[in-house]
Design a protein around this motif. Structure first.
Motif, short mmCIF file in Angstrom:
data_model
loop_
_atom_site.label_atom_id
_atom_site.label_comp_id
_atom_site.label_asym_id
_atom_site.label_seq_id
_atom_site.Cartn_x
_atom_site.Cartn_y
_atom_site.Cartn_z
N ASN A 54 4.78 -8.99 -6.54
CA ASN A 54 4.47 -9.32 -5.16
C ASN A 54 2.99 -9.71 -5.04
OD1 ASN A 54 3.52 -8.17 -2.28
ND2 ASN A 54 5.64 -8.85 -2.16
N TRP A 55 2.69 -10.63 -4.14
CA TRP A 55 1.30 -11.09 -4.01
C TRP A 55 0.34 -9.95 -3.65
CZ3 TRP A 55 -1.63 -11.20 0.63
CH2 TRP A 55 -0.92 -10.85 1.79
N LYS A 56 0.84 -8.93 -2.95
CA LYS A 56 -0.04 -7.82 -2.55
C LYS A 56 -0.32 -6.90 -3.75
CE LYS A 56 2.72 -6.46 0.84
NZ LYS A 56 3.82 -7.45 0.59
N ILE A 57 0.67 -6.73 -4.62
CA ILE A 57 0.42 -5.94 -5.84
C ILE A 57 -0.71 -6.59 -6.64
CG2 ILE A 57 1.37 -5.35 -8.12
CD1 ILE A 57 4.07 -4.92 -6.77
N ALA A 58 -0.62 -7.92 -6.79
CA ALA A 58 -1.64 -8.63 -7.57
C ALA A 58 -3.00 -8.52 -6.88
CB ALA A 58 -1.23 -10.09 -7.75
N GLY A 72 -7.25 5.47 8.34
CA GLY A 72 -5.86 5.92 8.45
C GLY A 72 -5.35 6.43 7.12
N GLY A 73 -4.43 7.38 7.20
CA GLY A 73 -3.88 7.96 5.99
C GLY A 73 -2.40 7.63 5.88
N GLY A 74 -1.66 8.55 5.31
CA GLY A 74 -0.22 8.34 5.17
C GLY A 74 0.11 7.60 3.90
N LYS A 75 1.40 7.54 3.65
CA LYS A 75 1.91 6.91 2.42
C LYS A 75 2.27 5.45 2.70
CE LYS A 75 2.45 11.02 0.28
NZ LYS A 75 1.64 11.41 -0.88
N LEU A 76 2.31 4.67 1.63
CA LEU A 76 2.71 3.26 1.76
C LEU A 76 4.16 3.10 1.34
CD1 LEU A 76 0.06 0.80 0.31
CD2 LEU A 76 0.75 1.13 2.68
N ASP A 77 4.94 2.49 2.20
CA ASP A 77 6.36 2.27 1.92
C ASP A 77 6.52 1.24 0.80
OD1 ASP A 77 9.02 1.66 1.96
OD2 ASP A 77 9.18 1.68 4.16
N PRO A 78 7.19 1.58 -0.31
CA PRO A 78 7.36 0.60 -1.40
C PRO A 78 8.12 -0.65 -0.99
CG PRO A 78 8.62 2.62 -1.85
CD PRO A 78 7.78 2.90 -0.64
N ASP A 79 8.89 -0.56 0.11
CA ASP A 79 9.62 -1.74 0.58
C ASP A 79 8.68 -2.91 0.89
OD1 ASP A 79 12.00 -0.52 0.40
OD2 ASP A 79 12.50 -0.59 2.54
N ARG A 80 7.45 -2.59 1.19
CA ARG A 80 6.52 -3.68 1.51
C ARG A 80 6.33 -4.65 0.35
NH1 ARG A 80 1.73 -0.73 5.06
NH2 ARG A 80 3.16 0.40 6.42
N TYR A 81 6.66 -4.18 -0.85
CA TYR A 81 6.47 -5.01 -2.04
C TYR A 81 7.79 -5.50 -2.63
CZ TYR A 81 2.04 -2.44 -1.88
OH TYR A 81 0.85 -1.88 -1.49
N THR A 82 8.89 -4.91 -2.20
CA THR A 82 10.16 -5.20 -2.89
C THR A 82 11.22 -5.80 -1.98
OG1 THR A 82 10.91 -2.96 -2.43
CG2 THR A 82 9.85 -3.32 -4.55
N SER A 83 11.09 -5.63 -0.67
CA SER A 83 12.20 -5.99 0.20
C SER A 83 12.15 -7.46 0.63
CB SER A 83 12.18 -5.06 1.43
OG SER A 83 12.35 -5.78 2.60
N TYR A 84 13.29 -8.12 0.56
CA TYR A 84 13.37 -9.51 1.01
C TYR A 84 13.12 -9.61 2.51
CZ TYR A 84 15.12 -14.21 1.84
OH TYR A 84 15.22 -15.52 2.23
N ALA A 117 7.39 -18.38 -3.91
CA ALA A 117 8.77 -18.78 -3.66
C ALA A 117 9.29 -17.90 -2.53
CB ALA A 117 9.62 -18.58 -4.92
N ASP A 118 10.55 -18.11 -2.17
CA ASP A 118 11.11 -17.32 -1.08
C ASP A 118 11.61 -15.99 -1.62
OD1 ASP A 118 11.75 -16.78 1.52
OD2 ASP A 118 13.75 -17.70 1.40
N ARG A 119 10.72 -15.29 -2.31
CA ARG A 119 11.07 -14.02 -2.95
C ARG A 119 9.88 -13.08 -2.87
NH1 ARG A 119 12.52 -16.10 -8.76
NH2 ARG A 119 11.55 -14.11 -9.22
N PRO A 120 10.14 -11.77 -2.83
CA PRO A 120 9.02 -10.83 -2.75
C PRO A 120 8.38 -10.50 -4.08
CG PRO A 120 11.10 -9.64 -2.61
CD PRO A 120 11.45 -11.11 -2.70
#
Ligand code: FES
Ligand SMILES: [Fe+2]
Length: 467
Positions: free
Chosen positions: A224-228, A48-60, A371-374
């Motif tokens: 965010n855990w996914k960035i790491a 699959g292609g397409g762009k990744l939404d940055p919200d996946r790493y930043t949004s509560y 924690a309860d944070r992104p």
């Protein structure tokens, strides 16, 4: 977001090599001890292609979806079995804002509970501990035995609706694989074996349960855990982030594979070592072999003078290393192919477990929100070594806790330098993603070299969008 539309996407190039800097598949061709079929079997198609939404790493909100749909429902590794070696030894596993208590209840049995007192909800156990016979809440002393049965609550006369037989600690599912205790908070979840699919077959030759931890570091990272985690799912970053590694590893030439077997999702990356990267100007095979040899001997790069004469190619280097490992550990390494001795081979199991495979880089990584944070996570790192065939697995090393500013290198030496280089980018990616301009509409990933990240997100979104 738009998907790529090419009709022949499965014809895309899988790595790019030449004679000096071959792909993994070409690098192994002349090896005397060929890799087993489980490594040479390819399994990749366009994911699959397409762009990744940055919200996946930043949004509560996205983070909350992950807690509800992922962390409350998936199998996840918690601790090594040898971290709780004796009956009553227990471990507190926190992920996002959830807390679980894992306890060894018999020499070969584990249980795990929601780590909460069923009186008024204090977290029941604060820290890991040894040899407990009961868990006593610090607030009003309600107590449970290690089997989770309520054994004491003061002033029982005043709790007419409490019956000990219905007030046991609430269990979560437990399973073991690769020397780890896994849990799944969802009592209706599939069994761990279904979550693992055929992955255990890949590790039959290189059993993680026969390895000891040489160190275990837990670092808090402001990302965010996914960035790491994603920083370790591609080798495209090596030429910029770890420039010294391109002298001896063909970072551009990794082979990437993915498996989706029903509910089981895992992937793999294999980088040839002992050959130079195409990004390294003036690289030679001899220099690449010499640097690989020097790293295995812990010889500083600037002190490198040359190779022992018997090392002339990957196979002779692997043979030398095989003997070195055998002498150091007392364990028989003779069945391992040259690739398993030399190359950078890393697996990933959904959602957050990255066990490297083989003796080149025997590391394990686990990532999770802390924690309860992104924007904050834990990264757990183990360096392992084989235990001899007769020796039981020794007790685990103490966990070295590092804060966001602490250096891996100061804590664990040379290997930590590479981890510090990776870690240095992570909080800066988090900062950058909060400032995403909205155009382009999202992050761009390489079609092949970053396809393990695509694959991960495809699986993740399937889980988050599921019922
Ligand atoms: S909250 Fe635990 S005993 Fe009261
Ligand atoms: Fe890296």
């Amino acid at each position: 977001m738009a998907d790529y539309s090419s009709s022949n996407y499965n014809d895309f190039p899988r790595g790019f090599g030449n004679e000096l800097s071959p792909t993994w598949r070409d690098a192994i061709k002349n090896d005397k001890r060929q890799p087993p079929e489980i490594l040479t079997n390819e399994s990749s198609e366009f994911v699959g292609g397409g762009k990744l939404d940055p919200d996946r790493y930043t949004s509560y909100e996205f983070h909350r979806r992950e807690v509800e749909k992922l962390w409350r429902r998936t199998w996840q590794p918690t601790c090594r079995e040898e971290e709780i070696p004796n009956v009553g030894d227990h471990f507190v596993y926190n992920v996002a804002n959830l807390s679980f208590l894992i306890v060894r209840t018999a020499p070969d049995a584990f249980k795990a509970y929601w780590n909460v007192c069923l009186h008024r909800g204090r977290q029941l156990v604060d820290e890991p501990g040894k040899g407990a016979t009961k868990f006593r809440c610090g607030y009003h002393a309600w107590s449970w035995n290690i089997e989770g049965e309520l054994i004491f609550y003061p002033g029982a006369w005043d709790f007419p609706d409490i019956k000990p037989e219905t007030c046991s600690l609430r269990e979560v599912k437990v399973g073991t694989w690769a020397g780890f205790v896994f849990i799944n908070p969802d009592k209706n979840a599939i069994e761990l074996s279904e979550h693992l699919g055929s992955l255990p077959q890949h590790f039959e030759r290189w059993p993680l349960e026969k390895r000891r931890g040489l160190f275990h570091v837990r670092k808090t990272i402001n990302a965010n855990w996914k960035i790491a985690m994603e920083a370790f799912m591609e080798s495209y970053h090596v030429m910029a982030t770890h420039p010294e590694l391109i002298e001896m590893s063909a970072d551009h030439a990794a082979q990437l594979d993915y498996w989706d077997e029903g509910a089981a999702h895992f992937s793999r990356m294999m980088n040839p070592v002992g050959v130079p990267s195409q990004y390294f100007k003036g690289g030679t095979r001899e220099h690449a072999l010499a640097v690989t040899w020097a790293i295995a001997n812990d010889i500083r790069h600037d002190a490198l003078t040359g190779l022992p004469p018997e090392i002339t190619d990957r196979s002779s280097l692997a043979e030398w290393r095989r003997k070195q490992l055998q002498e150091a550990t007392g364990a028989d390494h003779s069945s391992l192919s040259d690739a398993e001795i030399l190359d950078g081979i890393e697996y990933w199991l959904f959602p957050n477990f990255l066990p490297w495979f083989g003796e080149s880089f025997p590391i394990l990584y686990i990532f999770r929100p802390n924690a309860d944070r992104p924007d904050t996570c834990y990264m757990d790192v183990w360096l392992t070594s084989r235990v001899s065939d007769t020796e039981p697995r020794p007790e685990a090393p103490a966990i070295i806790e590092l804060g966001p500013e602490d250096s891996f290198q100061k804590a664990v030496g040379t290997l930590g330098l590479v981890l510090d280089q990776d870690d240095f980018n992570m909080p800066k990616v988090q900062v950058g993603l909060h400032s995403w301009p909205g155009d382009p509409e999202g992050l761009t990933l390489a079609r092949y070299q970053e396809s393990r990240i695509r694959h991960f997100h495809k699986v993740l979104m399937g889980v988050l969008n599921g019922a």
